[in-house]
Design an enzyme around this catalytic site. Structure first.
Site, PDB file in Angstrom:
ATOM      1  N   SER A   2       0.816  -1.212   0.000  1.00 63.27           N
ATOM      2  CA  SER A   2       0.000   0.000   0.000  1.00 63.27           C
ATOM      3  C   SER A   2       0.854   1.267   0.000  1.00 63.27           C
ATOM      4  CB  SER A   2      -0.893  -0.003   1.238  1.00 63.27           C
ATOM      5  OG  SER A   2      -1.615   1.197   1.320  1.00 63.27           O
ATOM      6  N   LYS A  12      -3.320   2.393  -2.284  1.00 62.29           N
ATOM      7  CA  LYS A  12      -2.926   3.421  -1.322  1.00 62.29           C
ATOM      8  C   LYS A  12      -4.036   3.595  -0.295  1.00 62.29           C
ATOM      9  CE  LYS A  12      -1.026   7.218   0.345  1.00 62.29           C
ATOM     10  NZ  LYS A  12       0.185   7.039   1.180  1.00 62.29           N
ATOM     11  N   GLY A  13      -3.676   3.896   0.956  1.00 60.29           N
ATOM     12  CA  GLY A  13      -4.669   4.102   2.007  1.00 60.29           C
ATOM     13  C   GLY A  13      -5.721   5.124   1.591  1.00 60.29           C
ATOM     14  N   CYS A  68       0.201   3.636  10.622  1.00 59.12           N
ATOM     15  CA  CYS A  68       0.931   4.680   9.897  1.00 59.12           C
ATOM     16  C   CYS A  68       1.628   5.599  10.883  1.00 59.12           C
ATOM     17  CB  CYS A  68       0.017   5.503   9.011  1.00 59.12           C
ATOM     18  SG  CYS A  68       0.993   6.726   8.108  1.00 59.12           S
ATOM     19  N   ILE A 125       5.350  -5.975   7.711  1.00 61.03           N
ATOM     20  CA  ILE A 125       5.318  -4.871   8.641  1.00 61.03           C
ATOM     21  C   ILE A 125       5.072  -3.548   7.903  1.00 61.03           C
ATOM     22  CG2 ILE A 125       6.872  -5.933  10.302  1.00 61.03           C
ATOM     23  CD1 ILE A 125       9.187  -4.308   9.199  1.00 61.03           C
ATOM     24  N   GLY A 176      10.934  -4.544   2.699  1.00 61.51           N
ATOM     25  CA  GLY A 176      12.213  -4.680   2.018  1.00 61.51           C
ATOM     26  C   GLY A 176      12.336  -5.815   1.040  1.00 61.51           C
TER      27      GLY A 176
END
Ligand SMILES: Cc1cc2nc3c(=O)[nH]c(=O)nc-3n(C[C@H](O)[C@H](O)[C@H](O)COP(=O)(O)OP(=O)(O)OC[C@H]3O[C@@H](n4cnc5c(N)ncnc54)[C@H](O)[C@@H]3O)c2cc1C
Ligand SMILES: Cc1cc2nc3c(=O)[nH]c(=O)nc-3n(C[C@H](O)[C@H](O)[C@H](O)COP(=O)(O)O)c2cc1C
Ligand code: FES
Lengths: 256, 302
Positions: B20, B44-45, B128, B189, B242
């Site tokens: 996201s 996207k949020g 967030c 995460i 990552g």
């Protein structure tokens, strides 16, 4: 039809043209054919610890040779890496990106400050009108002046007064009593801010090319926004993406 | 060879999804990747109303990663439903909508609005680090995690995946709280809070001062947290953090992830998601893995 291309390009030539300023021609498959003045490319580093592409303006396009030219200043690790590369080596590049300049026929000022000068070269080539090209440098380490002269009158300003008008591009315009109907500009934010005000006062059309930290370079991540007067159709807030709706904006459309 | 996985009752063609906020709603990257090849697109949020986000600079590069403080800029749920969902419906991929809010009511408003939309899954961002109210405040206290999860389950039509923050002492505590609240799955995460200082100007590089760190430098932390969480709960896990290539994705699956999300890597290579799908297939061929499910959580001691 896709308009943006990710390519491994080969370096045709690379040359240092002033202190810390490098001039590189890249051989492309598709990018040159689709590129126009005011657009930029994202250049990826070979060093894998540096993940984000470096946005660099297209300085010149040679469609016959399928080549694009980048002129850049060594500002940190990424550009330092590029500056060490030699003809024959390859780089990964994404482009052309952004909107580019909207060409007209009115008598024009092409104004570049420092490392904002390079995109003015392709613009000068593509514009078919009366042109006065005003370029500002820090000192006598000039670059691209002779090439710009092929396309119009060039007026130089330097901060230390070593060449041309002492001061900035607006000082040069005022000192020489220059006039034009449209401004195309790229350079540091204080310069763009001053030009926006000058254009408003003199009621002339003004296009500016803006800069911001980027991540995706294609409009997906919303890293590179600037404040806009109108609600933007994509973001539905008063933000425009410099990498997508820009980097060139009408000065009155954006906050500086 | 089977690459299909079951995520909270939804079958994905393969386990590779987008993270996201790094991929918009897919439109921009669709010039580089065939969205039909991805297991799902995670958007996207999106909030109940448009959010302008944070001032710029919003991103900074750091060694082996980046910081972002975009601040959840989004066009609001109405524009999202009119424009982004129809766009994604054109593709043979699943749609996962990432939901954000400042308050429980705001989260509920989005989830309710999505009830009748052709959306496959919801990913609720309670992690967030870049917004002042809401976001991470919901994700750092197990009681709050359980409470918000319950509320989401009450109003959601689609399965609910809670997206957890790594900025906690014990991620398994948050995972158990989400499970207790009735979550259907977990995502982890989100970014790790970081800071960068420009030593020449002596200022913060980000306008927000702090930002969320992502990229390859956080991958080992993410793998560890996915592993620990997989041991602690029964819920399916979307692993991220990552992932730069197929090897990283496989590592995440072996740690216990049913699916993976790829974020920052898109910025370094716009075609990476599709390449990761191909790379996982190559790995399965090389090791004669008939079904990708054999790999989920298959890590063992040496
Ligand atoms: C649309 C656009 C066009 C540009 N055109 C040119 C050009 O033609 N010639 C030129 O010399 N420079 C240009 N720049 C600036 C150039 O992108 C930076 O100088 C370059 O990214 C610095 O990278 P670095 O690794 O050397 O520096 P570092 O400071 O080590 O970079 C660290 C990070 O910050 C980013 N960054 C640093 N400075 C800038 C900046 N000024 N703007 C955006 N991102 C930055 C880098 O991309 C990288 O992600 C342009 C920038 C933009 C946004
Ligand atoms: C620019 C950017 C924007 C992000 N926006 C969101 C978001 O809106 N909602 C969310 O839940 N996570 C968001 N994230 C977090 C990512 O989805 C992901 O959890 C994190 O970046 C770790 O994965 P990565 O290392 O592959 O990027 C964002 C990350 C980045 C880099
Ligand atoms: S850099 Fe990602 S939207 Fe402009």
């Amino acid at each position: 039809m896709p308009e943006k291309f990710e390519e491994i390009v080969s370096i045709i030539s690379q040359e240092k043209i002033a202190e810390g300023i490098y001039d590189m021609w890249l051989g492309t498959e598709e990018i040159a054919a689709h590129a126009k003045a005011g657009q930029f490319v994202s250049v990826y580093c070979n060093d894998g610890t540096k993940l984000l592409p470096r946005p660099i303006s297209i300085c010149e396009v040679n469609k016959e040779e399928k080549a694009i030219r980048l002129v850049y200043r060594v500002a940190g690790g990424g550009t330092a890496e590029f500056s060490q590369m030699k003809a024959g080596e390859t780089l990964r590049v994404l482009g052309p990106l952004g909107n580019g300049f909207t060409l007209g026929e009115k008598s024009a000022f092409l104004i570049g400050g420092g490392i904002g000068i390079p995109p003015m070269l392709e613009l000068a080539k593509e514009l078919n009108c009366e042109k006065q090209i005003v370029v500002g440098y820090r000192n006598d380490e000039l670059f691209l002046v002779d090439e710009l002269k092929q396309y119009g009158e060039v007026i130089v300003a330097t901060e230390d007064g070593s060449v041309g008008t002492k001061g900035n591009v607006l000082d040069a315009i005022r000192e020489n009593g220059l006039k034009a109907d449209v401004i195309y500009a790229c350079g540091p934010t204080p310069m763009l801010r001053a030009l926006k005000q000058y254009a408003a006062e003199n009621d002339i059309e003004c296009w500016i090319s803006m800069e911001e930290r980027m991540a995706c370079g294609i409009g997906a991540c919303l890293a590179c926004v600037c404040k806009s007067k109108e609600k933007d159709h994509h973001t539905n807030v008063n933000n425009k993406r410099i990498c997508k709706e820009g980097p060139v904006f009408r000065a009155e459309e954006v906050e500086l | 060879m089977n690459m299909k996985v079951d995520l909270c009752g939804v079958t994905l063609n393969n386990p590779v999804m987008t993270a996201s906020g790094t991929f918009g709603s897919g439109a921009e990257y669709s010039e580089f990747v065939d969205l039909n090849k991805l297991g799902a697109v995670v958007t996207k949020g999106v909030a109940n109303v448009p959010w302008p986000g944070n001032p710029t600079p919003r991103v900074a590069e750091v060694y082996g990663g980046m910081l972002n403080a975009v601040g959840l800029q989004n066009p609001g749920i109405d524009v999202f439903c009119e424009r982004d969902i129809p766009f994604l419906k054109k593709y043979d991929t699943k749609i996962i909508v990432n939901v954000c809010g400042h308050s429980t009511e705001e989260y509920i408003a989005v989830v309710e609005r999505l009830r009748d939309q052709p959306v496959d899954l919801l990913e609720i961002n309670i992690s967030c680090p870049n917004v002042k109210e809401g976001g991470i405040a919901f994700g750092q206290d197990p009681k709050a995690v359980e409470a918000i999860t319950k509320e989401m389950k009450k109003y959601a039509a689609q399965p609910v995946i809670m997206k957890l923050s790594p900025n906690v002492t014990d991620i398994t505590e948050m995972a158990r709280a989400a499970e207790a609240g009735g979550a259907d799955g977990l995502s982890l995460i989100n970014t790790i809070t970081g800071m960068k200082i420009d030593i020449h100007r002596r200022n913060f590089v980000l306008a927000n001062r702090t930002g969320g760190m992502s990229g390859p430098a956080i991958h080992p932390v993410a793998v560890r947290m996915v592993y620990q969480t997989a041991q602690a709960v029964k819920l399916p896990i979307i692993g991220m953090g990552g992932i730069m290539n197929a090897e990283d994705a496989i590592e995440m699956i072996l740690a216990g992830a049913t699916a993976v999300s790829v974020g920052t890597a898109n910025f370094a290579n716009p075609k990476v998601t599709e390449q990761i799908v191909d790379g996982i297939r190559d790995y399965m061929e090389m090791y004669k893995v008939a079904d990708i499910k054999e790999l989920i959580g298959a890590v063992h001691d040496r």
